[in-house]
Design a protein around this motif. Sequence first.
Motif, short mmCIF file in Angstrom:
data_model
loop_
_atom_site.label_atom_id
_atom_site.label_comp_id
_atom_site.label_asym_id
_atom_site.label_seq_id
_atom_site.Cartn_x
_atom_site.Cartn_y
_atom_site.Cartn_z
N ASN A 22 4.61 13.67 1.96
CA ASN A 22 3.42 13.27 2.26
C ASN A 22 3.41 11.73 3.74
OD1 ASN A 22 2.20 12.74 -0.17
ND2 ASN A 22 4.18 12.91 -0.89
N LYS B 152 1.91 9.65 -5.96
CA LYS B 152 2.27 10.95 -5.96
C LYS B 152 3.03 10.78 -7.11
CE LYS B 152 0.57 11.04 -1.97
NZ LYS B 152 -0.76 12.05 -1.89
N GLU C 274 -3.04 2.20 10.60
CA GLU C 274 -4.04 1.97 10.18
C GLU C 274 -3.78 0.54 10.17
OE1 GLU C 274 -7.95 0.57 9.28
OE2 GLU C 274 -7.27 2.02 10.16
N LEU D 94 0.70 4.26 -2.52
CA LEU D 94 0.68 5.84 -2.27
C LEU D 94 1.99 6.38 -3.40
CD1 LEU D 94 0.08 7.82 -1.10
CD2 LEU D 94 1.46 7.32 1.10
N LYS E 266 0.94 -0.84 -0.05
CA LYS E 266 0.09 0.30 -0.48
C LYS E 266 0.65 0.76 -0.30
CE LYS E 266 -3.73 -2.41 2.38
NZ LYS E 266 -4.56 -2.68 3.33
N ASP F 155 2.07 12.62 6.60
CA ASP F 155 0.94 11.91 7.10
C ASP F 155 0.28 10.99 6.97
OD1 ASP F 155 1.52 14.18 9.03
OD2 ASP F 155 0.14 15.52 8.17
N GLU F 156 0.32 11.31 5.47
CA GLU F 156 -0.24 9.54 4.72
C GLU F 156 0.40 8.45 4.91
OE1 GLU F 156 -2.59 10.24 0.83
OE2 GLU F 156 -0.82 12.38 0.64
N ILE F 157 1.77 9.01 5.07
CA ILE F 157 2.58 7.40 5.38
C ILE F 157 1.85 7.24 6.96
CG2 ILE F 157 4.66 6.63 5.45
CD1 ILE F 157 5.63 8.81 3.54
N ASN F 158 1.80 8.24 8.08
CA ASN F 158 1.63 7.43 9.59
C ASN F 158 0.51 6.93 9.55
OD1 ASN F 158 4.41 8.67 9.76
ND2 ASN F 158 3.70 10.90 10.89
N ALA F 159 0.00 7.73 8.71
CA ALA F 159 -1.84 7.10 8.97
C ALA F 159 -1.89 5.40 8.31
CB ALA F 159 -2.41 7.77 8.21
N LEU F 160 -1.34 5.48 7.14
CA LEU F 160 -1.34 3.61 6.67
C LEU F 160 -0.52 3.00 7.68
CD1 LEU F 160 -0.22 3.21 2.86
CD2 LEU F 160 0.60 2.16 5.03
#
Length: 283
Positions: free
Chosen positions: A255, A70, A265, A66, A62, A257-262
């Motif tokens: 990116n 990008k 999760e 991402l 995933k 913040d998106e990496i941390n969220a991934l």
Amino acid sequence: MKMPASARRAFAVLAILTLAIFQAGPADAQTSDLVSQNALRVCADPANDPVSSQDETGYENKLAELMAAKLDLPVQYTWFPQATGFIRNTLAAKQCDVVMGYAQGHELVLNTNHYYTSVYVLIVPADGDLAGVETLGDPALKGRRVGVIAGTPPSAHMARNGLIATARPYNLFVDRRVESPAVDMLEDLNSGEIDAAILWGPLGGPLVKEGYPGLKVIPLIREERPPRLFFRITMGVRHGEKVWQRKLNSLIRRNQDEINALLAEAGVPLVSDLGTEVLEPSQ
């Protein structure tokens, strides 16, 4: 005034180099000629669930999606078991251009900036008498059957604290297409064959979240003596490919913040850069 011969030669070389840069085009000027311009070529283990898998359900799959989005590129995989020979047969063989997760400072690759830090974890029954343990020196672990991957850093801490005699070792270097020590360890813990398990957090945390709701994951952030149990994780590229490294560094920074969220999760335990504090998902 006549230009000296040496100056004329220098000017000619400069003109040729300038012309070559312009003729190369924007894409070629931005990355090494060994790095594909048509796809994000990823080196990955096909059977390292929940990290990476050939069905592309792992969290590193995933993450690759991402990064590729990008870059406005598709993802293309080179699959090889992540054991002895992994880098030699993938990245170094120029079959692919990036390993999505690699420990910082490893000499086999050129590391990007790290995009997360994680730590080894102790996994115990959530409702058992070990649920309050925070260090491997806790007297509650004495005489208990603790599973550990042989040769990993926690083994040294276990030896120091007198836990080796009753430990249950599991193999480190395996082909995960036919053997999965982490899953075997958690199955043994779930069935009562062992009393606790120690795993690398980015492996153990997601496995527990996926399939073992009765287990508790305890990040081992309170161990004060070496060897360290936390590691900063980067992407790995070929040595010398500094432009590609900088491009990935920029992607990571923009990116994060998106990496941390991934990662959150997926169940990856995230800790501070010095491994002393567990981070909440928003951090």
